[in-house]
Design an enzyme around this catalytic site. Structure first.
Site, PDB file in Angstrom:
ATOM      1  N   GLU A 104      36.573  12.942  11.692  1.00  0.00           N
ATOM      2  CA  GLU A 104      35.817  11.769  11.214  1.00  0.00           C
ATOM      3  C   GLU A 104      34.586  12.163  10.395  1.00  0.00           C
ATOM      4  O   GLU A 104      33.566  11.477  10.424  1.00  0.00           O
ATOM      5  CB  GLU A 104      35.401  10.900  12.402  1.00  0.00           C
ATOM      6  CG  GLU A 104      36.568  10.431  13.240  1.00  0.00           C
ATOM      7  CD  GLU A 104      36.144   9.737  14.518  1.00  0.00           C
ATOM      8  OE1 GLU A 104      34.957   9.359  14.639  1.00  0.00           O
ATOM      9  OE2 GLU A 104      36.995   9.572  15.421  1.00  0.00           O
ATOM     10  N   GLU A 129      43.658   9.108  16.597  1.00  0.00           N
ATOM     11  CA  GLU A 129      43.001   8.330  17.646  1.00  0.00           C
ATOM     12  C   GLU A 129      43.202   6.857  17.316  1.00  0.00           C
ATOM     13  O   GLU A 129      43.096   6.468  16.155  1.00  0.00           O
ATOM     14  CB  GLU A 129      41.489   8.577  17.707  1.00  0.00           C
ATOM     15  CG  GLU A 129      41.038   9.868  18.295  1.00  0.00           C
ATOM     16  CD  GLU A 129      39.510   9.962  18.311  1.00  0.00           C
ATOM     17  OE1 GLU A 129      38.839   8.908  18.426  1.00  0.00           O
ATOM     18  OE2 GLU A 129      38.994  11.076  18.192  1.00  0.00           O
TER      19      GLU A 129
END
Length: 482
Positions: free
Chosen positions: A314, A407
């Protein structure tokens, strides 16, 4: 947890290859408007005006769109982004939607907004505020071109890859486009799925966070390596991320405690300064931390456990320190981590996953095996297919890389991902999002874990051996592989 952004610019470029003769333009000023105004002060728009005043969570522009049959369409938004990069949300017929990145722009431009499966007849497509503070000129709707066959190879970028890593990649590629492989973060949540759903996810997600030296110094311990070896012995697949606690510079004050040291707001560690000065103490600390993690990964290699490896995740969100100073320092750190683990420590059991979507953050094909996205929809229970993000990653990797939802909070509905051609390789539901009943209802979990499109632990047995396919052989869409 996941970034809400993706690079619409990459996807916008791919839209140029579509047949624009079939594109229908719907002017924003002619749509049904809530909480916004029609303006004309910024020149260069099409039609008679554009929509401004998108600054409240309830603001939206609702377009009425007709389709002669049920059909998949590409969307694009013509917009102006004078207030910096923002994101909007697209919702079809009042249901599941998806976040769309609108990069900063001081001229009118177009951003890809994914795809929608329109029903025959009248449909509504809502552009909803999210961050707000952008101007919308029009919505462009184009029939989607048929998806070309994927060009993904099972050959890993590391030529020294172990037999186990090669077998895992071969298994993933063999199921790409026909199966969605189930996963769950952490052993406790995985056990909850087993107890309440009666199925075991095929993938366990684990974290090397507690092996970070600056956490070990505070007494942290972990059984993640033992958990990984145990699940591998059950015939499962292991994936690891690393919430890398900053090597030094932890604030350790109320609200910014030492254990939050992977967050940008909880450390003064500057990756740009550290990575740019190889002779510095902070650079040496980077090596120390990487070496500490290598020690743990070598335990897995010695045990014959291949790993879906997702470091520096991320990054483009900038909420973690490795992405806080922008793309270039982060890419330099990725190169260092890859070189140190692969060439110095001879770790060959890793399948390398890059977990950002923006094109200018991409470290390049040579050190990336899989592209991934972490999805946490702002609306609980939104099981949309994430088609805009999938298409952006497809363009980023030239359709030569596997693409996964590494995720998720709310799990994309496998029936929708199939219909949209969003061929995510696997999902890993993050911790309690599987238990809270809001992100994923029990009935939804029971349905997807019984789906012919979703592989569970019992259905992937033997993937390390000669056979690389799961027990389920049913394919949606007449057996087509995108």
């Amino acid at each position: 947890m996941g970034s809400r952004f993706f690079s619409a610019g990459v996807l916008a470029l791919s839209l140029l290859s579509r047949v624009f003769a079939q594109t229908v333009t719907y002017q924003a000023e002619d749509a049904s408007l809530t909480g916004v105004i029609v303006a004309s002060a910024s020149p260069g728009f099409s039609g008679t005006g554009y929509v401004d005043g998108i600054d409240d969570g309830t603001d939206q522009i609702v377009f009425t769109v007709n389709s002669d049959t049920q059909k998949l369409y590409d969307l694009a938004i013509a917009y102006l982004g004078p207030y910096g990069s923002k994101y909007t949300r697209i919702s079809l017929n009042g249901g599941a939607g998806g976040d769309v990145s609108l990069p900063a722009s001081d001229t009118w431009t177009t951003a890809g907004a994914g795809q929608v499966l329109l029903n025959a007849g009248v449909n509504t497509i809502a552009v909803q505020s999210n961050w707000g503070y952008y101007l919308v000129d029009a919505l462009l709707v184009t029939p989607s071109a048929p998806r070309a066959p994927h060009q993904v190879s099972s050959v890993l970028m590391n030529p020294g890859a172990t037999t186990g890593a090669k077998a895992l990649m071969k298994f993933l590629v063999s199921n790409y486009g026909t199966k969605y492989i189930s996963g769950q973060q952490d052993p406790v949540s995985l056990a909850w799925v087993e107890k309440n759903i009666g199925k075991t996810p095929a993938i366990i997600g684990l974290d090397l966070i507690e092996y970070s030296p600056s956490r070990v110094e505070h007494g942290s311990t972990s059984t993640a390596i033992e958990d990984a070896i145990a699940f591998d012995k059950r015939g499962g697949i292991v994936t690891f991320c690393w919430h890398w606690n900053a090597p030094v510079g932890l604030y350790d004050v109320a609200g910014k405690e030492w254990w939050r040291g992977f967050y940008t707001d909880s450390t003064d560690f500057n990756i740009a300064t550290a990575i740019g000065n190889p002779g510095s103490a902070n650079y040496t600390l980077l090596l120390r931390d990487i070496d500490a993690i290598a020690k743990q990964l070598l335990r897995l290699q010695d045990a014959g456990v291949p790993v879906l490896w997702r470091p520096l995740h991320e990054a483009e969100g900038a909420w973690f320190w490795w992405g806080a100073q922008g793309a270039e320092p982060c890419k330099a750190l990725w190169a260092l981590v890859y070189d140190r683990l692969t060439n110095y420590h001879k770790l060959n059991n890793l399948i390398w996953i890059w977990n950002s979507v923006a094109a200018d953050w991409y470290p390049g094909d040579a050190t990336v095996d899989v592209l991934a996205y972490d999805s946490y929809p702002s609306t609980p229970g939104d099981h949309g297919p994430l088609s805009a993000t999938y298409n952006a990653l497809l363009a980023l990797g030239g359709d030569k890389k596997l693409i996964a939802t590494s995720e998720v909070g709310t799990i994309p509905d496998p029936e929708l991902t199939e219909l949209y051609g969003s061929n995510w390789s696997w999902f890993v539901t993050w911790n309690s999002f599987v238990e809270d009943g809001a992100a994923n209802s029990l009935s939804f979990l029971q349905r997807i874990y019984s789906s012919a499109y979703v592989l569970t632990l019992d259905e992937i047995q033997g993937w390390k051996g000669p056979s690389t396919t799961g027990k389920k052989s049913v394919c949606f869409g007449g057996g087509r592989v995108y």
